[in-house]
Every structure is written in C-alpha cells, then in structure tokens.
Design an enzyme around this catalytic site. Structure first.
Site, PDB file in Angstrom:
ATOM      1  N   HIS A 156       0.814  -1.225   0.000  1.00 56.51           N
ATOM      2  CA  HIS A 156       0.000   0.000   0.000  1.00 56.51           C
ATOM      3  C   HIS A 156       0.845   1.271   0.000  1.00 56.51           C
ATOM      4  CE1 HIS A 156       0.373  -0.218   4.523  1.00 56.51           C
ATOM      5  NE2 HIS A 156       0.423   1.087   4.379  1.00 56.51           N
ATOM      6  N   ASP A 186       0.154  -7.665   1.442  1.00 53.21           N
ATOM      7  CA  ASP A 186       0.612  -6.278   1.562  1.00 53.21           C
ATOM      8  C   ASP A 186       2.135  -6.188   1.571  1.00 53.21           C
ATOM      9  OD1 ASP A 186       0.239  -3.547   1.652  1.00 53.21           O
ATOM     10  OD2 ASP A 186       0.075  -3.458   3.847  1.00 53.21           O
ATOM     11  N   SER A 262       4.655   2.558   7.914  1.00 54.37           N
ATOM     12  CA  SER A 262       4.304   1.427   7.056  1.00 54.37           C
ATOM     13  C   SER A 262       5.502   0.963   6.247  1.00 54.37           C
ATOM     14  CB  SER A 262       3.190   1.822   6.082  1.00 54.37           C
ATOM     15  OG  SER A 262       1.927   1.622   6.642  1.00 54.37           O
TER      16      SER A 262
END
Length: 531
Positions: A156, A186, A262
């Site tokens: 992402h 992911d 992230s």
C-alpha cells in the site's frame, strides 16, 4: 478457497483517505475508532548519519554470528539501552516516497463538516468543479535486505505509483524499480542500483517469538527519518477479519508506530527483522500502542517468489469454507470444534474432482492439524501447484482420507461459484418451524426476494420470529434453506420434517445450509427449542 464472506467484523480494518489541502484547513475534529493503515506520513529532510560496514546476503537465521552485541541490560549501573542495536540496523532503514496521479478535487466540500461547509460556500468555494488530474506524494518506510539492492516495503506504500524514490539515512537517493507486489499479504519488493556498498538487515525467526519479548521498530513516521520506538510482543497469531489479509497471521506489538511507519521493520534483540509494520488500531489516527506487523517468515516466502517470478502464486483447493463454531459442533454431535467446514464445493475445481462434498469437515492436511478456516486457507496456499495433498476429512461422522492435486488459485474475480443443477420444482407451499416462515422457491418468490438465478432448489425464508435463535444467528427473509442436516430441502414441508426428526432424535439444534440473500452459501446452527 475462501472463508465465509459474512463475518460481522468485515470492513473494520480500513485505510485512511488523504484529505485535500483545503479540507485540512477546515477539518478540526476527532475521528471514530478505526484501524488505520500507516504509511501516508509527511515528508522531511533526512539527516546524514555515519556509514556502517555492510554484511552478506540475508538468510533465515535465529542468531547473528557476526555481531552478538545485545542491548545492555545493566552497565555501570546505567539503565537498559537499545543503542548498540539501533546503531547497527538503522542505516538500512529507508524512506520511500511514492508519486501517484490523482483526480481528487480541492474544491470537494462533501466531506467538510456542515458548520464549515456553509462558510466555505459563502465565498463561492463550495461549488463542485470537474476533478483535474494532479500529482500526489506519499511516504512510507522500507528496509534493504540484500547487497544487490533489494528493498522490502508494504504494497500500500507503493500501490499505483508512477515513480518510487528510496532515500537512505546517509543522504543517498535512488529511483527504485518495482520488482513485484502481493496485495494479499501487503508486501512489495523494490530494487535500487548503487555503485557503492549498501547497508542491509537480515530476516530473523519469528517462530521463536513469545508474548512479552522485546521488539524495536524503526521507521519514518510523518517523515521523521530513523525514528526508533521500543515495546513488547503483545500477542501472536492475530487474525484480522479483512478479505485482503486472509493469508497473514499478524504479530501484535505495543511499540508506537504511526503514519509513515508502514513498511518499516520490527527487530528482535539480535537486530534481525521479525516483522514489517503494516497496521495500527487507533481512535485518533495516531498510535495508542496497538500495532500489527507482518511476520518475517511470510515476508521471506513472498519475497522469494517476487524475486523469481515477479508475482506470487498460491495453492487452490476450490471450496468455500467456514470455521466449526461451538453451535455447529453441537448440531453435528461432535466434541472437537476444530477444523474447517466445507460450505460449498466449486464446480470443476480440484476439490470437486477429488470427491469433496458439501458438509465435509477438514481436520488435517498432510498430517498437520487444521485449527479453523483461516488455518486451512493458509496451509493450502503454501502447497505448490500440481502437488498432491492428503486431507483428513470427517464426513457424516466417519473419517476418511481425500487426495487432491492442488491447483493455482485464480484472482478473486475469477473464482467461480457452484451452480446447482436444474431439478424440477414442487408446487407452492408454506410452512412454519423453528421460528421461521418458509415458502416454496418459485419464479414469483425469487423475484420478490431478489434471489440469484443459480439458486434453483430449497425453501425461501419469508419471515423470522425476532425472538427466535434463527433471528439471533442472522437469518433473514430472502435467505434460502438448502439442507437441514443431511436432508436436501425441496419444499417447506421438507424443512418441517427435518426439524421434527431432530427433535425426535433428542437434539436441540439443527445445522442448516443456507444460500444468503446478500450472496454466498454457509452453514448456520440454530436452536430449535428457542422459538
């Protein structure tokens, strides 16, 4: 193979959309509790730090033989310190900037709170204008795992990127090549080319983690490069009810992570990567000490496929499954509630060819016990395409072994559903039992309840007693009962007979196979004494 699509918790985990510049000037209010995908942090200049000696190609190991320095528990009465660990690993943690094209309009006032929207409109700014494509930037974290320049991050972080830039703490910056991504876990793999040595970190063994172990997270929250936080493992094997995360059993940590973290690594005390930060639970958008990391073992396997093929393939059985709940176990008369219940067999799939049947309970694969539906999904996914797997199955209380040649899992939109055969229909009828009112499945009832064309057999639920267990279990008008126990339902009278037989046999619950009005097929156990 996919799990029951009707989980009540579906949709809890979501990503935060980035507000426009004009909206950010007006919005000053808290957010409701939600799961936030971290990774859309701000940008900041990264201060240079001194270079370190590089290491060799990463391997899955449990200890670092080259540098055994662990955090200092006590040294000259000084407090506990992670300084040695951080000094060693942080040079390989990078900032990743993603450039995308968006059509988000700054003048869109729909999401602005009403008190501010009125003021916005007074100055003629609230009128909608056609959205214009423009460049958008977002930032996340990543880590270098190979001296050849391979960089791991979250999918992402780089999804739909036109340009990806990787910046090291020593000030070097590179345009990265996207090697491959896997949205299901992911994980994304990038590669950069450098004429100078690159610092790297290694994967550790997350299988040895215990709740309470120390962990250290390094990343770039809000563009603040090489920010370090520490905490403990709060839980292991976290399952998140989100369709895109069915293959991941998360590590929950309390080390503070925020937007921009992230794709950043979580380290154990040996300085090895045991996870990659991916999500947080937050009522505010910031850290509240509930973070989720993708296990290193899963990342390692995904990265290996991305390196070799640029994509990830998974084993495919061709069944829709659900977990054996205590209610289902009771209705089937079994004591052990472990395993995965086959709710539907995909026509023409590997399971159908091997003889799987609706209602089978899968208890093991290749001798490994199956805990629940998620466990079976992950175990099948790890079996190479074309390989034969042996499934231990309970069918109507009898154990048997089923050999299946595992297929390749298709994309979600390509997964076909089983269409029942065109059996003859009985005349209209109605019946009441177990708190349910039912009618025959006719063209008229199918039209009235908007029932899918491929549902051609069963009894339509027309009403549900709100005080019944059927209502508590979520049955609704428009659902179609296909089976009661092992009895196939063709008319409402068949349903009544099935319930009566269960009561006569001394059972207080029955297992229904239901085609849900909102789509999908699943088993529901209902208490027939509570009416």
């Amino acid at each position: 193979m996919q799990n029951n699509p009707h989980s009540p918790n579906s949709g809890i985990f979501s990503r935060i959309s980035k507000p426009s510049l004009r909206q950010r000037r007006f919005i000053a209010m808290g957010t409701s509790a939600a799961i936030v995908i971290v990774g859309l942090g701000a940008f900041a200049l990264l201060p240079p730090v001194r270079a370190i000696q590089t290491a060799g190609t990463p391997t899955m190991i449990a200890a670092n033989d080259r540098d055994t320095r662990a955090p200092r528990m006590l040294e000259n009465s000084a407090p506990f310190s992670f300084a040695d660990l951080v000094e060693r690993v942080s040079p390989a943690v990078v900032t990743i900037t993603s450039e995308t094209t968006t059509t988000e309009s700054d003048a869109d006032s729909d999401n602005i709170p009403a008190p501010f929207r009125d003021l916005f409109n007074q100055f003629g700014q609230g009128q909608k204008t056609p959205p214009q494509p423009h460049k958008a930037l977002s930032a996340g974290s990543g880590f270098i795992i190979d001296k050849a320049g391979y960089v791991v991050t979250n999918n992402h972080v780089v999804d739909a990127s036109k340009k990806i830039t990787v910046k090291l703490p020593d000030g070097r910056s590179f345009t990265a090549k996207l090697i491959g991504t896997d949205a299901a876990t992911d994980v994304a793999l990038l590669k950069i080319a450098s004429d100078k040595p690159l610092p790297i970190v290694e994967f550790g063994n997350d299988k040895t983690l215990r709740v309470g172990d120390w962990v250290v997270a390094v990343g770039n929250p809000f563009g603040l490069s090489n920010s370090v936080t520490a905490g403990i493992v709060s839980s292991l094997g976290r399952n998140i009810d989100q369709g895109s995360q069915q293959y991941t059993s998360f590590i929950q940590i309390d080390a503070p992570i925020n937007r921009g973290n992230s794709g950043g690594p979580t380290f154990d005390l040996r300085g090895q990567v045991i996870g990659m930060n991916s999500m947080i639970f937050s009522p505010t958008g910031g850290s509240v000490g509930i973070g989720f990391a993708i296990p290193a073992s899963l990342i390692h396997d995904v990265v290996a496929q991305l390196k070799e093929h640029g994509r990830v393939t998974r084993g495919y059985l061709g069944v829709n499954i659900q977990t054996v709940t205590p209610d289902i176990a009771s209705s089937l008369g079994i004591k052990d509630g472990k395993g995965a219940l086959v709710a539907e067999v995909v026509a023409g799939g590997p399971a159908a060819k091997a003889g799987f049947e609706q209602g089978d309970i899968v208890t093991a694969i290749n001798g490994q016990a199956v805990e629940d539906a998620n466990d079976l999904t992950r175990k099948v996914a790890s079996v190479p395409t074309g390989q034969t797997a042996v499934f231990s199955v309970a069918r109507q209380g009898k154990p048997l072994q089923v050999k299946v040649t595992i297929g390749t899992r298709p994309d979600a939109q390509q997964i076909a559903s089983n269409a029942p055969g065109k059996d003859g229909m009985m005349g209209p009828a109605s019946a009441n039992a177990a708190g349910l009112g039912l009618s025959s499945l006719t063209p008229e009832t199918k039209k009235n309840f908007n029932i899918a064309d491929n549902v051609v057999l069963g009894a339509v639920i027309t009403k549900v007693d709100p005080d019944s267990d059927a209502a508590d279990k979520g049955l609704q008008p428009g659902d179609v009962v296909l089976r009661v126990g092992s009895r196939i339902i063709r008319t409402p009278a068949d349903f009544q007979t099935g319930v009566a037989e269960a009561k006569k046999g001394g059972r207080n619950s029955v297992l229904l196979l239901v085609a849900h009005g909102q789509g999908g097929t699943g088993f529901v156990a209902i208490d027939i004494d509570k009416t």
